[in-house]
Design an enzyme around this catalytic site. Sequence first.
Site, PDB file in Angstrom:
ATOM      1  N   ASN A 167       0.786  -1.239   0.000  1.00  0.00           N
ATOM      2  CA  ASN A 167       0.000   0.000   0.000  1.00  0.00           C
ATOM      3  C   ASN A 167       0.820   1.294   0.000  1.00  0.00           C
ATOM      4  O   ASN A 167       0.340   2.323  -0.445  1.00  0.00           O
ATOM      5  CB  ASN A 167      -1.046  -0.008   1.122  1.00  0.00           C
ATOM      6  CG  ASN A 167      -0.451  -0.160   2.485  1.00  0.00           C
ATOM      7  OD1 ASN A 167       0.731  -0.487   2.642  1.00  0.00           O
ATOM      8  ND2 ASN A 167      -1.255   0.079   3.505  1.00  0.00           N
ATOM      9  N   LYS A 190      12.164  -7.755   0.853  1.00  0.00           N
ATOM     10  CA  LYS A 190      11.196  -8.422  -0.029  1.00  0.00           C
ATOM     11  C   LYS A 190       9.950  -7.550  -0.104  1.00  0.00           C
ATOM     12  O   LYS A 190       9.138  -7.514   0.808  1.00  0.00           O
ATOM     13  CB  LYS A 190      10.804  -9.799   0.522  1.00  0.00           C
ATOM     14  CG  LYS A 190      10.024 -10.608  -0.503  1.00  0.00           C
ATOM     15  CD  LYS A 190       9.097 -11.612   0.110  1.00  0.00           C
ATOM     16  CE  LYS A 190       7.784 -11.031   0.552  1.00  0.00           C
ATOM     17  NZ  LYS A 190       6.991 -10.357  -0.498  1.00  0.00           N
ATOM     18  N   GLU A 266       4.802  -4.342  12.335  1.00  0.00           N
ATOM     19  CA  GLU A 266       3.869  -3.230  12.070  1.00  0.00           C
ATOM     20  C   GLU A 266       2.661  -3.866  11.399  1.00  0.00           C
ATOM     21  O   GLU A 266       2.708  -4.179  10.206  1.00  0.00           O
ATOM     22  CB  GLU A 266       4.512  -2.207  11.131  1.00  0.00           C
ATOM     23  CG  GLU A 266       5.713  -1.483  11.710  1.00  0.00           C
ATOM     24  CD  GLU A 266       5.356  -0.413  12.715  1.00  0.00           C
ATOM     25  OE1 GLU A 266       4.145  -0.159  12.933  1.00  0.00           O
ATOM     26  OE2 GLU A 266       6.275   0.162  13.302  1.00  0.00           O
ATOM     27  N   LEU A 267       1.601  -4.087  12.147  1.00  0.00           N
ATOM     28  CA  LEU A 267       0.507  -4.912  11.640  1.00  0.00           C
ATOM     29  C   LEU A 267      -0.767  -4.093  11.365  1.00  0.00           C
ATOM     30  O   LEU A 267      -0.711  -2.887  11.246  1.00  0.00           O
ATOM     31  CB  LEU A 267       0.264  -6.070  12.622  1.00  0.00           C
ATOM     32  CG  LEU A 267       1.525  -6.881  12.939  1.00  0.00           C
ATOM     33  CD1 LEU A 267       1.239  -7.966  13.972  1.00  0.00           C
ATOM     34  CD2 LEU A 267       2.134  -7.494  11.686  1.00  0.00           C
ATOM     35  N   CYS A 300      -3.065   1.276   6.988  1.00  0.00           N
ATOM     36  CA  CYS A 300      -3.216   0.685   8.315  1.00  0.00           C
ATOM     37  C   CYS A 300      -3.756   1.730   9.289  1.00  0.00           C
ATOM     38  O   CYS A 300      -4.381   1.401  10.284  1.00  0.00           O
ATOM     39  CB  CYS A 300      -1.887   0.151   8.803  1.00  0.00           C
ATOM     40  SG  CYS A 300      -0.594   1.395   8.717  1.00  0.00           S
ATOM     41  N   GLU A 395     -10.624  -4.827   9.428  1.00  0.00           N
ATOM     42  CA  GLU A 395     -10.066  -3.728   8.632  1.00  0.00           C
ATOM     43  C   GLU A 395     -10.857  -3.648   7.335  1.00  0.00           C
ATOM     44  O   GLU A 395     -10.958  -4.645   6.623  1.00  0.00           O
ATOM     45  CB  GLU A 395      -8.623  -4.074   8.261  1.00  0.00           C
ATOM     46  CG  GLU A 395      -7.586  -3.419   9.103  1.00  0.00           C
ATOM     47  CD  GLU A 395      -6.177  -3.615   8.531  1.00  0.00           C
ATOM     48  OE1 GLU A 395      -5.798  -4.752   8.205  1.00  0.00           O
ATOM     49  OE2 GLU A 395      -5.457  -2.620   8.434  1.00  0.00           O
ATOM     50  N   SER A 455       1.290  10.322  10.570  1.00  0.00           N
ATOM     51  CA  SER A 455       2.571   9.814  10.051  1.00  0.00           C
ATOM     52  C   SER A 455       3.599  10.941   9.943  1.00  0.00           C
ATOM     53  O   SER A 455       3.301  12.003   9.404  1.00  0.00           O
ATOM     54  CB  SER A 455       2.364   9.187   8.680  1.00  0.00           C
ATOM     55  OG  SER A 455       1.392   8.171   8.770  1.00  0.00           O
TER      56      SER A 455
HETATM   57  P1  NAD Z   1       0.048  -9.071   3.786  1.00  0.00           P
HETATM   58  O1  NAD Z   1       0.241  -9.494   5.193  1.00  0.00           O
HETATM   59  O2  NAD Z   1      -0.806  -9.900   2.915  1.00  0.00           O
HETATM   60  O3  NAD Z   1       1.445  -8.973   3.040  1.00  0.00           O
HETATM   61  C1  NAD Z   1       2.516  -8.187   3.552  1.00  0.00           C
HETATM   62  C2  NAD Z   1       3.815  -8.735   3.019  1.00  0.00           C
HETATM   63  O4  NAD Z   1       3.979 -10.050   3.533  1.00  0.00           O
HETATM   64  C3  NAD Z   1       3.892  -8.849   1.496  1.00  0.00           C
HETATM   65  O5  NAD Z   1       5.211  -8.568   1.101  1.00  0.00           O
HETATM   66  C4  NAD Z   1       3.569 -10.320   1.266  1.00  0.00           C
HETATM   67  O6  NAD Z   1       4.153 -10.827   0.081  1.00  0.00           O
HETATM   68  C5  NAD Z   1       4.221 -10.965   2.478  1.00  0.00           C
HETATM   69  N1  NAD Z   1       3.656 -12.251   2.852  1.00  0.00           N
HETATM   70  C6  NAD Z   1       2.406 -12.716   2.684  1.00  0.00           C
HETATM   71  N2  NAD Z   1       2.298 -13.969   3.184  1.00  0.00           N
HETATM   72  C7  NAD Z   1       3.516 -14.283   3.694  1.00  0.00           C
HETATM   73  C8  NAD Z   1       4.043 -15.432   4.359  1.00  0.00           C
HETATM   74  N3  NAD Z   1       3.296 -16.503   4.603  1.00  0.00           N
HETATM   75  N4  NAD Z   1       5.327 -15.403   4.750  1.00  0.00           N
HETATM   76  C9  NAD Z   1       6.077 -14.309   4.519  1.00  0.00           C
HETATM   77  N5  NAD Z   1       5.645 -13.205   3.895  1.00  0.00           N
HETATM   78  C10 NAD Z   1       4.376 -13.192   3.494  1.00  0.00           C
HETATM   79  O7  NAD Z   1      -0.449  -7.563   3.838  1.00  0.00           O
HETATM   80  P2  NAD Z   1      -0.761  -6.607   2.615  1.00  0.00           P
HETATM   81  O8  NAD Z   1      -2.089  -6.994   2.067  1.00  0.00           O
HETATM   82  O9  NAD Z   1       0.398  -6.509   1.675  1.00  0.00           O
HETATM   83  O10 NAD Z   1      -0.837  -5.202   3.344  1.00  0.00           O
HETATM   84  C11 NAD Z   1      -1.959  -4.781   4.010  1.00  0.00           C
HETATM   85  C12 NAD Z   1      -1.819  -5.007   5.501  1.00  0.00           C
HETATM   86  O11 NAD Z   1      -0.646  -4.364   5.962  1.00  0.00           O
HETATM   87  C13 NAD Z   1      -2.955  -4.419   6.277  1.00  0.00           C
HETATM   88  O12 NAD Z   1      -3.338  -5.292   7.306  1.00  0.00           O
HETATM   89  C14 NAD Z   1      -2.357  -3.144   6.848  1.00  0.00           C
HETATM   90  O13 NAD Z   1      -2.991  -2.677   8.005  1.00  0.00           O
HETATM   91  C15 NAD Z   1      -0.958  -3.569   7.098  1.00  0.00           C
HETATM   92  N6  NAD Z   1      -0.068  -2.410   7.164  1.00  0.00           N
HETATM   93  C16 NAD Z   1       0.434  -2.058   8.384  1.00  0.00           C
HETATM   94  C17 NAD Z   1       1.240  -0.933   8.494  1.00  0.00           C
HETATM   95  C18 NAD Z   1       1.789  -0.525   9.829  1.00  0.00           C
HETATM   96  O14 NAD Z   1       2.722   0.251   9.837  1.00  0.00           O
HETATM   97  N7  NAD Z   1       1.264  -0.995  10.940  1.00  0.00           N
HETATM   98  C19 NAD Z   1       1.550  -0.189   7.355  1.00  0.00           C
HETATM   99  C20 NAD Z   1       1.025  -0.569   6.130  1.00  0.00           C
HETATM  100  C21 NAD Z   1       0.215  -1.704   6.048  1.00  0.00           C
END
Ligand code: NAD
Length: 501
Positions: A167, A190, A266-267, A300, A395, A455
């Site tokens: 995002n 990655k 950071e979730l 997020c 979310e 931010s």
């Molecule tokens: P996601 O968890 O699907 O993916 C995030 C990253 O993890 C990607 O690079 C993806 O390829 C990788 N990934 C997916 N499955 C994996 C696995 N099994 N093992 C290792 N890596 C894996 O999230 P998304 O859809 O890319 O992003 C949206 C989420 O991120 C939302 O929940 C959002 O709130 C969160 N987010 C949090 C912050 C923060 O700072 N807290 C900032 C931005 C986004």
Amino acid sequence: MTLTAPARTEAADAVLAAVPDGLLIGGSWTPGGGSGRIEVTDPATGDVLAAIADATPADALAALEAADSAAASWAATAPRARSEILRRAFELVTEHRDELALLITLEMGKPLAESRGEVAYGAEFLRWFAEEAVRIRGTAGSNPEGTGQVLVSHDPVGPCYLITPWNFPLAMATRKIAPALAAGCTVVIKPSELTPLTTLRFAALLQEAGVPAGVVNVVTTTDAAGITAALLADPRLKKLSFTGSTAVGRRLIAQAAQHVLRVSMELGGNAPFLVLDDADLDAAVAGAMLAKFRNIGQACTAANRFLVHESLVEGFTGRLTERIRALRLGPGTEEGVGIGPLINDAAVTKALALVDDAVARGATLVTGGRRGEGLFLEPTVLTGVRPGSAILREEIFGPVVAIVPVHDEDEAVRLANDTEYGLVAYAYTRDLARAHRLIRRLQTGMVGINTGVVSNAAAPFGGVKESGFGREGGAEGILEYLTTKYSLIPDSTAPALPASK
Ligand code: NAD
């Protein structure tokens, strides 16, 4: 998606032509060992933008090998030299701001004006941590027993694995790479397979800025789980920093336990947006537009639940709806567009399912609630959202406003905290004492008082509860990449220890 892609502009072609299509390992761009390629598409049109390398677990281990080999010399590089490389990277990103903004919009979909904002925000981490690199402080204290001095110093943690979401393709990368490099760590990053192009272009700019071979390695892959399992099982890896969903983060924390690996998480979020009875309504509406519609609701930090005092619900809903109806939907590359597409079909389907569930449970649909062409979703307002609606727990990650009327501050706080998430909360009030009270009562890592955006590279970004742990930015950000070492230096005049000890 079946949309006919409009012809790409020359500017877009030029920007895409500058993106490396390989993996960056040990300072060289390589195709990697994967047989396939990752096709990256434009969510606004379905157009294939580029086909890039698809790393295997063996490629990821080669990247870790490169990061490990470069670790000692990068850690020994003078902080001032590390700082100047980061400063140069800040300047290069700033010089290339239009190119990077267009690339972000092409692969992620947000309007160009917002992408320019992301470039400025992302670049700021490079400048901030260029400044922090030369301010890694320790302490010296006297030992209460009078036997010498307690010294506390910091060492770089070692090779780090950084995983970023789709995002904010640039800012999520700079927010991790800049503090890691400032601290003296090498990295394997990655990016998300949905938006990897910005990270690839940024990595090329880092090379231009003088980052030595092996210090930053990039692996793009469709096998995130496979390469992550290989890296987390390797004892040369010393740290994992992840930004993404809570579901994936939870799995990674369990995997990281194998080698007791240091992790930062950071979730996800489920931000409450409180409009209390003494709020400035115009300011609250302006803040709501930012907190909800920035990044097409896919942040997020996006406001997920609007907890509005019952006396203000009508005015707030009316004014917000008016602003929302004026937003133009379209490809983010077109100037004047306020709402771009969502990232993929699953995102549109999920947001619509949340709207349908809320309506079935008694909410009123004020505007929107319909899918446009392709991945577009009309900005939507729901009011009178009832307890038990899924939209209050999950979310949304889309342009949907869910308004819940509240009787008073206590009810607003109780509902705000009624979630397993704890990233950020927003509150509108004109009462200073109430603002301080809310800061104390809201169970989140960040609070925005009378603002819809928190931010800031100079502030510690991060959550509590299932929104994760660790902080990015501020004085705290660099500590995630440092280990704390305590040393005792006995004083020559100190009394000798008794022989029995
Ligand atoms: P996601 O968890 O699907 O993916 C995030 C990253 O993890 C990607 O690079 C993806 O390829 C990788 N990934 C997916 N499955 C994996 C696995 N099994 N093992 C290792 N890596 C894996 O999230 P998304 O859809 O890319 O992003 C949206 C989420 O991120 C939302 O929940 C959002 O709130 C969160 N987010 C949090 C912050 C923060 O700072 N807290 C900032 C931005 C986004």
